[in-house]
Design a protein around this motif. Structure first.
Motif, PDB file in Angstrom:
ATOM      1  N   LYS A 326      40.137  35.571  26.464  1.00  8.91           N
ATOM      2  CA  LYS A 326      41.364  35.691  25.683  1.00  8.91           C
ATOM      3  C   LYS A 326      42.374  36.496  26.480  1.00  8.91           C
ATOM      4  O   LYS A 326      42.034  37.546  27.043  1.00  8.91           O
ATOM      5  CB  LYS A 326      41.098  36.374  24.339  1.00  8.91           C
ATOM      6  N   VAL A 327      43.596  35.989  26.576  1.00 10.91           N
ATOM      7  CA  VAL A 327      44.645  36.684  27.318  1.00 10.91           C
ATOM      8  C   VAL A 327      45.147  37.832  26.451  1.00 10.91           C
ATOM      9  O   VAL A 327      45.727  37.616  25.391  1.00 10.91           O
ATOM     10  CB  VAL A 327      45.803  35.729  27.681  1.00 10.91           C
ATOM     11  N   THR A 328      44.928  39.060  26.903  1.00  9.20           N
ATOM     12  CA  THR A 328      45.290  40.239  26.107  1.00  9.20           C
ATOM     13  C   THR A 328      46.423  41.048  26.711  1.00  9.20           C
ATOM     14  O   THR A 328      46.960  41.935  26.072  1.00  9.20           O
ATOM     15  CB  THR A 328      44.071  41.157  25.937  1.00  9.20           C
ATOM     16  N   LYS A 329      46.765  40.748  27.958  1.00  3.47           N
ATOM     17  CA  LYS A 329      47.872  41.454  28.610  1.00  3.47           C
ATOM     18  C   LYS A 329      48.739  40.439  29.328  1.00  3.47           C
ATOM     19  O   LYS A 329      48.248  39.473  29.892  1.00  3.47           O
ATOM     20  CB  LYS A 329      47.361  42.497  29.603  1.00  3.47           C
ATOM     21  N   PHE A 330      50.033  40.687  29.311  1.00  2.00           N
ATOM     22  CA  PHE A 330      50.961  39.769  29.968  1.00  2.00           C
ATOM     23  C   PHE A 330      52.101  40.582  30.551  1.00  2.00           C
ATOM     24  O   PHE A 330      52.833  41.256  29.814  1.00  2.00           O
ATOM     25  CB  PHE A 330      51.511  38.757  28.961  1.00  2.00           C
ATOM     26  N   LYS A 331      52.235  40.591  31.865  1.00  2.00           N
ATOM     27  CA  LYS A 331      53.281  41.355  32.534  1.00  2.00           C
ATOM     28  C   LYS A 331      54.489  40.467  32.736  1.00  2.00           C
ATOM     29  O   LYS A 331      54.535  39.636  33.628  1.00  2.00           O
ATOM     30  CB  LYS A 331      52.772  41.889  33.871  1.00  2.00           C
ATOM     31  N   LEU A 332      55.476  40.641  31.906  1.00  2.80           N
ATOM     32  CA  LEU A 332      56.652  39.773  31.988  1.00  2.80           C
ATOM     33  C   LEU A 332      57.413  39.972  33.265  1.00  2.80           C
ATOM     34  O   LEU A 332      57.957  39.028  33.850  1.00  2.80           O
ATOM     35  CB  LEU A 332      57.557  40.035  30.778  1.00  2.80           C
ATOM     36  N   LYS A 333      57.500  41.192  33.763  1.00  3.08           N
ATOM     37  CA  LYS A 333      58.312  41.490  34.936  1.00  3.08           C
ATOM     38  C   LYS A 333      57.814  40.731  36.152  1.00  3.08           C
ATOM     39  O   LYS A 333      58.584  40.121  36.899  1.00  3.08           O
ATOM     40  CB  LYS A 333      58.308  42.994  35.232  1.00  3.08           C
ATOM     41  N   SER A 334      56.509  40.752  36.382  1.00  2.00           N
ATOM     42  CA  SER A 334      55.947  40.098  37.554  1.00  2.00           C
ATOM     43  C   SER A 334      55.354  38.723  37.247  1.00  2.00           C
ATOM     44  O   SER A 334      54.859  38.047  38.117  1.00  2.00           O
ATOM     45  CB  SER A 334      54.844  40.976  38.175  1.00  2.00           C
TER      46      SER A 334
END
Length: 338
Positions: A326-334
């Motif tokens: 499950k995708v629990t983190k998402f770094k929008l900047k990079s």
């Protein structure tokens, strides 16, 4: 002029000089007590290399053109010193390391034919193509940058779940769709399924465009153990330029592979027409038929540090395990998915 291994980045030439029994000081990069060779011993090679360029009134100079395509010398300063010494000693109309140049017409026409071929395949001749033209251009010998895929190498494939709370897909479900359901992709035509894999589990998240809170199954694949290895055409490998008596062929092969690799790496978009994929589908079939390779490897455009592997015959591979993620983190900047 005495040169040492530190003057070059080309792996083949570095190895050759490193094996020299002559030890001394390099007159180019000034390193001391190194294996050295006289640059005159490579005069024939440089003649063969420089013969692939013609002077132009403007454009990129020969030093930067060689370095940009090959990273042949250890740095631009070394490149300039060596070329300024060698060029006056050989038969060429090029003046010095900073002379603007272009490839000769034979080379430009060879890799430039990829654009002609793409248009023909999409809009003119899809099924009765003149293969003899490609063989005359030498393309059947331009995909020899191959590596051996062995059972020890682990590759990965992902499927996003359409509903949350489900179990991981079964190992059987992680293979390509059966031929009646196989849609055309960057490498495979409709009805002919290929197995698309990645060299690490992070890259598959990018390739399936996983988003925050997505649940997905990630499978591990390995070559079946009764195969010692299979050959995979590698579009990511750096080819050494120092291949005496084959310099022109080496240049043409690299430039062609780079053009094809750019098209292979283009991400598929929902609104793309399958017509756009026909040229790369064709070249994969050409590779399969004329090289006997079992697949291709190319760079991922969505995750620059990752590589995609396409296996033409998925029965060569075993799905060894499937894990639920499950995708629990998402770094929008990079734009990184963790």
């Amino acid at each position: 002029m005495k040169v040492c291994p530190n003057c070059f980045a080309d792996t083949e030439l570095k190895s050759l000089i490193s094996a020299s029994t002559m030890i001394g000081d390099c007159t180019v990069c000034n390193t001391k007590e190194q294996p050295i060779m006289d640059i005159d011993e490579f005069k024939d090679f440089f003649q063969e290399l420089i013969d692939n360029y013609i002077p132009t009134s403007e454009g990129e100079n020969i030093k930067n053109k060689i370095q940009g395509n090959w990273s042949f010398f250890s740095d631009p300063q070394v490149a300039e010193r060596i070329l300024n010494f060698v060029i006056p000693e050989i038969d060429t109309e090029i003046s010095n390391a900073n002379s603007p140049v272009e490839y000769i017409e034979e080379i430009l026409n060879n890799h430039g034919y990829w654009e002609t071929l793409k248009n023909d395949l999409k809009w003119s001749n899809r099924f009765l193509l003149n293969i003899e033209q490609l063989l005359d251009l030498g393309w059947d010998g331009f995909f020899n940058t191959q590596y051996r895929l062995t059972p020890e190498t682990c590759l990965f494939r992902a499927r996003v779940h359409h509903q949350s709370g489900n179990d991981a897909y079964t190992e059987k479900d992680m293979y390509s769709p059966k031929r009646h359901f196989a849609k055309g992709g960057r490498a495979n035509p409709s009805g002919i399924p290929y197995l698309y894999l990645c060299d690490n589990p992070e890259t598959v998240l990018y390739e399936v465009r996983a988003s925050y809170l997505d649940e997905l199954s990630i499978a591990s694949f390995q070559l079946k153990s009764h195969h010692e290895f299979v050959n995979i055409v590698d579009f990511t490998e750096d080819t050494p330029l120092f291949r005496p008596e084959m310099v022109r062929e080496t240049i043409m092969a690299k430039l062609l592979r780079e053009r094809i690799s750019q098209d292979l790496s283009k991400p598929m978009r929902r609104y793309d027409s399958e017509i756009e994929y026909i040229p790369t589908q064709f070249i994969c079939e050409f590779i399969r038929v004329y090289t006997g390779a079992s697949g291709i490897r190319f760079a991922s455009s969505l995750h620059p540090s990752g590589k995609n592997i396409v296996v033409f015959d998925q029965s060569l591979m075993d799905c060894t395990v499937v894990d639920l993620h499950k995708v629990t983190k998402f770094k929008l900047k990079s734009k990184e998915v963790i």
